[in-house]
Design a protein around this motif. Sequence first.
Motif, short mmCIF file in Angstrom:
data_model
loop_
_atom_site.label_atom_id
_atom_site.label_comp_id
_atom_site.label_asym_id
_atom_site.label_seq_id
_atom_site.Cartn_x
_atom_site.Cartn_y
_atom_site.Cartn_z
N PRO A 125 0.81 -1.23 0.00
CA PRO A 125 0.00 0.00 0.00
C PRO A 125 0.84 1.27 0.00
CG PRO A 125 -0.11 -1.08 2.13
CD PRO A 125 0.64 -1.99 1.23
N GLU A 126 2.09 1.18 0.35
CA GLU A 126 2.93 2.38 0.35
C GLU A 126 3.29 2.85 -1.06
OE1 GLU A 126 5.48 -1.24 0.75
OE2 GLU A 126 3.81 -0.47 1.89
N SER A 127 2.95 2.04 -2.07
CA SER A 127 3.25 2.43 -3.45
C SER A 127 2.46 3.67 -3.88
CB SER A 127 2.97 1.28 -4.41
OG SER A 127 1.60 0.95 -4.38
N LYS A 148 -8.92 5.28 1.73
CA LYS A 148 -8.37 5.14 3.08
C LYS A 148 -7.51 3.88 3.10
CE LYS A 148 -12.34 7.28 5.26
NZ LYS A 148 -13.46 7.09 6.19
N VAL A 149 -6.27 4.04 3.36
CA VAL A 149 -5.34 2.94 3.37
C VAL A 149 -5.32 2.34 4.77
CG1 VAL A 149 -2.95 2.24 3.01
CG2 VAL A 149 -3.96 4.02 1.58
#
Length: 152
Positions: A125-127, A148-149
């Motif tokens: 998800p940090e991509s 929303k991650v």
Amino acid sequence: MASRILSSTRLVRAPLTRQITRRNFASDAKDASPKFAEETFNGNIWRNTVIAVIAGVAIYRIDQHLTNQGEEKHPFTKWIEYHMESSEDMDKFNQQKLDDASKLAEYRLVVQEAQRAPIYRLRNPESFERASPRGLVTGQQVDLSDLKVRSD
């Protein structure tokens, strides 16, 4: 009150041998062999058996008379049938209960087979945060303002 005092004093003044013999259950008979009652046919069991047989025969004869030699229903049976529910009402009741049970079984099958919607999780998800906001190509960006991650 006076009789209580006199009776208690008599027990105290009574000789010790008299008190012991009262507590002892030995018989005073000179013959040591046990004596049993004489066994005859005059006992209560024989009388009760004869009464029971006569009552059974009388009930059978009265029953035959009430039902006209077994052609009609007994009055006791008629009374029971009068107070019972009719078979049609019981069939309707049982059919209703069966329908309710089948509806409940169908509902349980639907609930058991239900599955939660699949959750697609990103591997990294940090991509979303790695790329430079200045290096975007026109037409290839997506509005991610409401995204929303989750990190669980």
